[in-house]
Design a protein around this motif. Structure first.
Motif: not given
Length: 670
Positions: A611-627
């Motif tokens: 969530t922290k990374v998602h807010l920093e880079i403003k990209k959907p959370a699933y593009t970082i890692f899926a659940d």
């Protein structure tokens, strides 16, 4: 490649009617519109060879330029094979740098500044000084925006007005004024450090030509004839340099395809190609539309796709016999799509298709994880494009170094035998290793060098020429083909070709990309799909997935498929999608029911980090890692990058981008 001494007539006999027109047009401005697979590089290299053979060109007075080191190396190799080794084939940057270094002592005096190889650290430092985000993604985007502004000849003071006029989004959701400050601070910091970047090489060369008539005259005396490949990719900065080289002369031949304009975001513009006959009213215009790469089935799809790309297009005509129909498929989700594509690749391999002739082309790097995982599970070798790291491998470096040094005094030995001898001390054996892993990777890399040498022996190339080709490939970062499936983005695939190409995940939000809003941006996404389609020679597989983890509702099939998607495939598939949803719910419930408190704590910590990374880079959370990936990581609790790489959904790209941070999160949970 066999070095041939061909007569003018022999050269013309090797070309089709339109290519022959190109070759014989050795004077005046010439514009060649060349569709994908129509032999444009062949046409312009034969034009150069024909001009030399007929006395129209002095080989020392020709400058052939393009935009990538790989393309320049390929052009040079073809010219060598046609008996024209003295012709300069370079990138714009390489040609400008050569001139800048030569004239610097005379024009400016002293030593030329060091060139900044990478902008990232300096841009990061400037961003921090301005209080801006300094995560990897933001810094990469800021650096790309700096390059775009310089390629577009936009100064920091004009940046905000130009951004408003062009309706261009600013990276990182910055204001245009804030981005302008970052660009200005970057330039100041560069000046303070006494370094220049690659765009400065072009700018300084332009300044030298425009402000020093004596130097301009010497350059123009040296180069009398110019050839520009991939002219649709030229920027305002590149065009100004080209105009400086020409100095009002018209001995220019350009070749390009407006339908393959896919780098507008980086400053490229096909307007110069499209308006060439406006600038040069007496220009000869030649169209190459005979496609020698793709089957009629693939060409038919390509022509339909490109019809909406928003540019003057070349309608292709396949010169190959009919073959398999283009395959269309829809899958329940990304995991099913990846596993089914891996299974199809296994079948192709069993039928005799080399893995090096198979590619999976994606819209973004972030999509690669599921395919990496599926290929690993199927025990299929793969490589992520590009091969910039190939020549940095220790076993490759040692083998190439030994080959080149020995080749200088051993003309009686075949290239293949010498390569085997040099590679045998670095991990290569006559038989393929039974085990996989690092040992097999090393063997595959060395085998690709052996294969290259064997091919050159079959073509009658001298040992010295093979050694020179290896040195050219190192400079161009152009590795030989590995026996592995290629995973690449559509952008990285431009200029390449494979027997079989998979184009998966053709959904709205990916192609066209979610950030593409204007009609021109949508048209460029359309052209990007066209580039993907035309990479395939014999087999093309197009697919999409109906559901995606982390999103609600069905994924919409890309609008670009509307005219080519078979109607009979649009049947309700409720059972399949329902079973996919059920599988996900069962997996989630099993995790919560069966995991201990420590595992659940790790999962919650990983989600908080995401969530922290998602807010920093403003990209959907699933593009970082899926659940599902986070759950698997929490269960594995890896303590090294190697162990983390075993988790589902953790491919090489994400491992490099997020691996250290994930390990730090897990360490804090222990």
């Amino acid at each position: 490649m066999r070095v041939e001494k061909l007569s003018p007539d022999d050269l013309l006999l090797a070309l089709d009617a339109e290519q022959r027109q190109v070759a014989q047009s050795t004077s005046g401005p010439v514009c060649v519109l060349a569709g994908a697979g129509t032999g444009k590089t062949r046409a312009i290299t034969y034009r150069i060879a024909y001009g030399i053979a007929t006395g129209a060109f002095n080989p020392n007075q020709i400058l052939a330029v393009t935009f990538t080191a790989r393309a320049a190396a390929e052009m040079h190799q073809r010219l060598v094979s046609l008996g024209a080794p003295r012709v300069q084939a370079r990138t714009f940057h390489s040609a400008a740098l050569r001139q800048l270094r030569y004239f610097w002592p005379h024009a400016i005096g002293g030593s030329m500044p060091q060139i900044l190889e990478h902008k990232v650290s300096l841009v990061s430092s400037c961003a921090k000084r301005l209080g801006l985000s300094s995560d990897k993604v933001s810094i990469r985007d800021f650096a790309a925006e700096i390059e775009w502004s310089k390629f577009s000849l936009i100064s920091p003071s004009d940046y905000a007005a130009e951004i408003d006029k062009r309706k261009r989004p600013v990276p990182g959701d910055l204001s245009a004024e804030k981005m302008a400050k970052l660009i200005s601070l970057y330039e100041e910091s560069k000046h303070t450090a006494g370094v220049i970047d690659f765009e400065d090489v072009l700018l300084l060369t332009i300044g030298m030509i425009e402000n020093r008539p004596d130097i301009a005259q010497r350059i123009r005396e040296q180069y009398q004839h110019f050839v520009v490949d991939e002219y649709q990719d030229i920027s305002q900065l590149g065009q100004r340099l080209l105009d400086g080289w020409l100095g009002g002369r018209q001995n220019l031949c350009v070749v390009g395809d407006p339908a393959q304009t896919i780098y507008s975001f980086a400053g490229a513009s096909s307007n110069y190609l499209q308006n060439f006959t406006v600038k040069y009213p007496n220009a000869k215009k030649i169209v190459l539309n005979r496609d020698y790469r793709s089957t009629p089935q693939i060409v038919s799809v390509a022509n339909t796709v490109v019809a909406g790309c928003g540019r003057e297009v070349v309608k292709l005509r396949s010169q190959l016999p009919s073959d398999a129909a283009v395959a269309f498929e829809s899958y329940a989700d990304e995991a099913e799509q990846a596993s089914q594509i891996a299974a199809q690749i296994k079948r192709l391999q069993a039928q005799g298709t080399s893995l090096s002739q198979i590619a999976i082309l994606l819209r973004t790097n972030a999509q690669s994880a599921s395919f990496e995982q599926a290929l690993e599970q199927a025990k299929i070798s793969y490589q992520l494009r590009g091969g910039e790291q190939f020549f940095q491998r220790q076993e490759v470096m040692r083998t190439v170094r030994a080959f080149v040094s020995t080749a200088l005094g051993a003309e009686q030995v075949s290239a293949a035998e010498l390569m085997k001898e040099c590679a045998s001390g670095n991990g290569w054996t006559q038989t393929v290793p039974a085990q996989g892993g690092a040992l097999r990777d090393r063997w595959d890399a060395l085998q690709s060098l052996v294969n290259l040498a064997q091919d050159r022996d079959a073509e009658g190339v001298s040992l010295r020429a093979v050694a020179q080709e290896l040195q050219d490939r190192i400079e161009a970062k152009h590795p030989p083909a590995l026996e592995a499936v290629t995973i690449a983005t559509l952008h990285a695939a431009k200029g390449l070709e494979w027997e079989a190409v998979f184009l998966p995940s053709l959904v709205e939000g990916l192609i066209p990309f979610s950030l593409s809003k204007t009609s021109e941006q949508i048209a460029e996404e359309n052209r990007l799909l066209y580039v993907g389609v035309t990479r395939a020679k014999r087999l093309l597989y197009m697919s999409y997935h109906r559901f995606r983890e982390g999103t609600r509702g069905k994924q919409k099939r890309s609008r670009f498929l509307q005219k080519i998607w078979p109607a009979e495939l649009d049947q309700p598939e409720k059972k399949s999608s329902a079973s996919s949803k059920t599988r996900r719910k069962v997996a989630q419930k099993a995790f919560w029911d069966e995991s201990d408190d420590a595992t659940i704590a790790r999962f919650e910590a990983l989600k908080a980090w995401r969530t922290k990374v998602h807010l920093e880079i403003k990209k959907p959370a699933y593009t970082i890692f899926a659940d599902d990936t986070l759950r698997h990581i929490a269960q594995l609790d890896p303590d090294s990058l190697t162990a983390l790489g075993q988790a589902r959904g953790v491919g090489n790209v994400k491992l490099d981008m997020w691996g250290e941070e994930v390990l730090a999160v897990l360490q804090n949970c222990r």
